[in-house]
Design an enzyme around this catalytic site. Sequence first.
Site, PDB file in Angstrom:
ATOM      1  N   ARG A 147      10.035  -4.743 -11.953  1.00 52.68           N
ATOM      2  CA  ARG A 147       9.666  -3.682 -11.101  1.00 52.68           C
ATOM      3  C   ARG A 147       8.982  -4.096  -9.918  1.00 52.68           C
ATOM      4  O   ARG A 147       8.235  -5.065  -9.936  1.00 52.68           O
ATOM      5  CB  ARG A 147       8.478  -2.890 -11.877  1.00 52.68           C
ATOM      6  CG  ARG A 147       8.279  -1.634 -11.258  1.00 52.68           C
ATOM      7  CD  ARG A 147       6.995  -0.833 -11.897  1.00 52.68           C
ATOM      8  NE  ARG A 147       5.675  -1.464 -11.084  1.00 52.68           N
ATOM      9  CZ  ARG A 147       4.560  -0.699 -11.290  1.00 52.68           C
ATOM     10  NH1 ARG A 147       4.320   0.135 -12.089  1.00 52.68           N
ATOM     11  NH2 ARG A 147       3.495  -1.402 -10.598  1.00 52.68           N
ATOM     12  N   TYR A 159      -0.455   1.280  -4.280  1.00 52.17           N
ATOM     13  CA  TYR A 159      -0.555   1.306  -5.759  1.00 52.17           C
ATOM     14  C   TYR A 159       0.347   0.125  -6.131  1.00 52.17           C
ATOM     15  O   TYR A 159       1.545  -0.234  -5.417  1.00 52.17           O
ATOM     16  CB  TYR A 159       0.165   2.478  -6.219  1.00 52.17           C
ATOM     17  CG  TYR A 159       0.636   2.055  -7.615  1.00 52.17           C
ATOM     18  CD1 TYR A 159      -0.196   2.373  -8.635  1.00 52.17           C
ATOM     19  CD2 TYR A 159       2.131   2.087  -7.811  1.00 52.17           C
ATOM     20  CE1 TYR A 159       0.227   1.893  -9.778  1.00 52.17           C
ATOM     21  CE2 TYR A 159       2.150   1.573  -9.265  1.00 52.17           C
ATOM     22  CZ  TYR A 159       1.542   1.752 -10.102  1.00 52.17           C
ATOM     23  OH  TYR A 159       1.825   1.384 -11.474  1.00 52.17           O
ATOM     24  N   ASP A 211       8.216   2.475  -8.792  1.00 55.27           N
ATOM     25  CA  ASP A 211       7.446   3.229  -9.172  1.00 55.27           C
ATOM     26  C   ASP A 211       6.820   3.752  -7.817  1.00 55.27           C
ATOM     27  O   ASP A 211       6.129   3.377  -7.085  1.00 55.27           O
ATOM     28  CB  ASP A 211       6.246   2.696 -10.196  1.00 55.27           C
ATOM     29  CG  ASP A 211       5.431   4.016 -10.718  1.00 55.27           C
ATOM     30  OD1 ASP A 211       5.530   4.916 -10.388  1.00 55.27           O
ATOM     31  OD2 ASP A 211       4.384   3.596 -11.604  1.00 55.27           O
ATOM     32  N   HIS A 213       4.998   6.583  -8.053  1.00 61.10           N
ATOM     33  CA  HIS A 213       3.766   6.846  -8.482  1.00 61.10           C
ATOM     34  C   HIS A 213       3.292   8.554  -7.837  1.00 61.10           C
ATOM     35  O   HIS A 213       2.231   8.519  -7.300  1.00 61.10           O
ATOM     36  CB  HIS A 213       2.488   5.756  -7.939  1.00 61.10           C
ATOM     37  CG  HIS A 213       1.678   5.764  -9.311  1.00 61.10           C
ATOM     38  ND1 HIS A 213       0.283   6.465  -9.063  1.00 61.10           N
ATOM     39  CD2 HIS A 213       1.682   5.099 -10.359  1.00 61.10           C
ATOM     40  CE1 HIS A 213      -0.358   5.877 -10.178  1.00 61.10           C
ATOM     41  NE2 HIS A 213       0.497   4.906 -11.090  1.00 61.10           N
ATOM     42  N   GLU A 237      10.750   5.672 -10.297  1.00 57.38           N
ATOM     43  CA  GLU A 237       9.810   6.087 -11.397  1.00 57.38           C
ATOM     44  C   GLU A 237       8.897   7.355 -10.773  1.00 57.38           C
ATOM     45  O   GLU A 237       8.518   6.943  -9.752  1.00 57.38           O
ATOM     46  CB  GLU A 237       8.873   5.071 -12.139  1.00 57.38           C
ATOM     47  CG  GLU A 237       8.104   5.682 -13.050  1.00 57.38           C
ATOM     48  CD  GLU A 237       6.991   4.687 -13.482  1.00 57.38           C
ATOM     49  OE1 GLU A 237       7.453   3.133 -13.434  1.00 57.38           O
ATOM     50  OE2 GLU A 237       6.058   4.945 -13.924  1.00 57.38           O
ATOM     51  N   GLU A 263       4.847   9.341 -17.544  1.00 57.83           N
ATOM     52  CA  GLU A 263       3.791   8.409 -18.272  1.00 57.83           C
ATOM     53  C   GLU A 263       2.475   9.450 -18.412  1.00 57.83           C
ATOM     54  O   GLU A 263       1.619   9.063 -19.086  1.00 57.83           O
ATOM     55  CB  GLU A 263       3.402   7.152 -17.373  1.00 57.83           C
ATOM     56  CG  GLU A 263       3.050   7.491 -15.962  1.00 57.83           C
ATOM     57  CD  GLU A 263       2.768   6.292 -15.043  1.00 57.83           C
ATOM     58  OE1 GLU A 263       3.543   5.311 -15.222  1.00 57.83           O
ATOM     59  OE2 GLU A 263       1.840   6.107 -14.514  1.00 57.83           O
ATOM     60  N   ARG A 284       9.020   8.621 -20.389  1.00 50.69           N
ATOM     61  CA  ARG A 284       7.978   7.581 -20.406  1.00 50.69           C
ATOM     62  C   ARG A 284       6.751   7.666 -20.905  1.00 50.69           C
ATOM     63  O   ARG A 284       5.890   6.841 -21.200  1.00 50.69           O
ATOM     64  CB  ARG A 284       7.719   7.456 -18.669  1.00 50.69           C
ATOM     65  CG  ARG A 284       8.738   7.210 -17.755  1.00 50.69           C
ATOM     66  CD  ARG A 284       8.674   5.482 -17.514  1.00 50.69           C
ATOM     67  NE  ARG A 284       7.646   5.211 -17.035  1.00 50.69           N
ATOM     68  CZ  ARG A 284       7.077   3.910 -16.962  1.00 50.69           C
ATOM     69  NH1 ARG A 284       7.581   2.957 -18.146  1.00 50.69           N
ATOM     70  NH2 ARG A 284       5.957   3.267 -16.520  1.00 50.69           N
ATOM     71  N   GLU A 340       8.109  -1.407 -20.771  1.00 51.93           N
ATOM     72  CA  GLU A 340       7.242  -1.936 -19.452  1.00 51.93           C
ATOM     73  C   GLU A 340       6.352  -3.015 -20.239  1.00 51.93           C
ATOM     74  O   GLU A 340       5.948  -2.827 -21.361  1.00 51.93           O
ATOM     75  CB  GLU A 340       6.731  -0.923 -18.912  1.00 51.93           C
ATOM     76  CG  GLU A 340       5.658  -1.236 -17.789  1.00 51.93           C
ATOM     77  CD  GLU A 340       4.805  -0.227 -17.232  1.00 51.93           C
ATOM     78  OE1 GLU A 340       4.854   0.938 -17.638  1.00 51.93           O
ATOM     79  OE2 GLU A 340       4.102  -0.244 -16.266  1.00 51.93           O
ATOM     80  N   TRP A 403      -2.468  10.273  -6.183  1.00 52.44           N
ATOM     81  CA  TRP A 403      -2.519   8.830  -6.208  1.00 52.44           C
ATOM     82  C   TRP A 403      -1.385   8.131  -7.215  1.00 52.44           C
ATOM     83  O   TRP A 403      -1.216   8.851  -8.264  1.00 52.44           O
ATOM     84  CB  TRP A 403      -3.795   8.326  -6.838  1.00 52.44           C
ATOM     85  CG  TRP A 403      -3.935   6.881  -6.918  1.00 52.44           C
ATOM     86  CD1 TRP A 403      -4.098   5.971  -5.856  1.00 52.44           C
ATOM     87  CD2 TRP A 403      -3.942   6.142  -8.214  1.00 52.44           C
ATOM     88  NE1 TRP A 403      -3.869   4.606  -6.552  1.00 52.44           N
ATOM     89  CE2 TRP A 403      -3.995   4.879  -7.793  1.00 52.44           C
ATOM     90  CE3 TRP A 403      -3.614   6.586  -9.427  1.00 52.44           C
ATOM     91  CZ2 TRP A 403      -3.566   3.846  -8.870  1.00 52.44           C
ATOM     92  CZ3 TRP A 403      -3.475   5.591 -10.597  1.00 52.44           C
ATOM     93  CH2 TRP A 403      -3.449   4.157 -10.075  1.00 52.44           C
TER      94      TRP A 403
END
Length: 403
Positions: A147, A159, A211, A213, A237, A263, A284, A340, A403
Amino acid sequence: MKIEQAYTIVTSPGRNFVTLKIVTDEGVYGIGDATLNGREMAVMAYLDEHVIPALIGRDPQQIEDIWHYFYRGAYWRRGPVTMSAIAAVDVALWDIKAKLAGMPLYQLLGGKSRERVMTYAHCTGKDIETCLDEVETHVKLGYRAVRVQAGVPGIPTIYGVAKREGERYEPADAELPAEHVWSTEKYLNHVPKLFAAVRERFGDDLHVLHDVHHRLTPIEAARLGKEVEPYHLFWLEDCVPAENQESFRLIRQHTTTPLAVGEVFNSIHDYRELLENQLIDYIRMPLSHGGGITHMRRVADLAGLYHVRTGFHGPTDLSPVCLGAAIHFDTWVPNFGIQEHMPHTEETDEVFPHDFRFEDGHFIVGEAPGHGVDIDEKLAQQYPYKRASLPVNRLEDGTLWHW
Ligand SMILES: O=C(O)C(=O)C[C@H](O)[C@H](O)CO
Ligand SMILES: [Mg+2]
């Protein structure tokens, strides 16, 4: 057989973890991960006050009934706190059942579908060059998938990238939320250059993930997905916050870049529209936030109907207990994609001895009965809980952002 005792253990060997231990009247015990990053004490209180008293005296072998007892019985369904508490109970009970059967957990689930579990590593850097050097280090360690997250000029903290070079990245890094600044424009203009550079230096074989995020709007995510198509990402992601499942239709219409989501999910219902409309490619949701093995099996089976594969969340804020159980699940689940892998600190690994091992970019499941992860309670006591919060993001004009 009865559950005689159950209790939570909080420990902070580098970061906070909450563990539930369930002990039977025959002395067999199981453990489950109840960690919810930045909200640890909420799950602990939920377990201590509302779950454990109702667990005592139950037959630990009735996993299905106990799951529904705490899901339906709470009346207040779903949500990360409830589902993390239920997950901790569920994983501990599967641990017990597998120990009673004298089998590693993957055998009880249906046996091996593969010999080893492909993982992806986190490669980060303050700029593209540093990030590429990290990729090189991880390729040398045997990783087939990485990643990549690099700093963006003009955004001071981002991030996935550690504040100082050589430091581990751990987002919950302050007692109260740190405030970061976000610029979608700067990010969108910069990030395709990162993937171009990765392909240029490492060729086509490496699996490359990224990601976002949760920071884009659907139309921005569509633009990004489209622009990075030539670099053939393994996945993009969390490109938008996913409360509105329907919004993925717009992204999907514009891009063939595979999408991974979930996630922060905790229920099959968070996924239903995404799966039934074939809007994503990887799920995820981690076992420890999504109701444990009992619930995750249902989500994975539903996903399988739509060619969607698993890609379990595996940052350091999930304890080795969650990771160990996930590796059994990954070894069994027919529609496995990737796992992951963000290595825990040595201190964490000492508190949670485990029998899974890492080899050549893959996890190899252990053969001990149960999920193969234990907790050294005496050592755990040496690391008291410290409040730690995840950061918040603001746009450059001060508007609070994702975030
Ligand atoms: O590992 C990932 O993909 C993450 O996005 C990690 C999250 O930021 C982390 O779990 C927050 O607690
Ligand atoms: Mg993520």
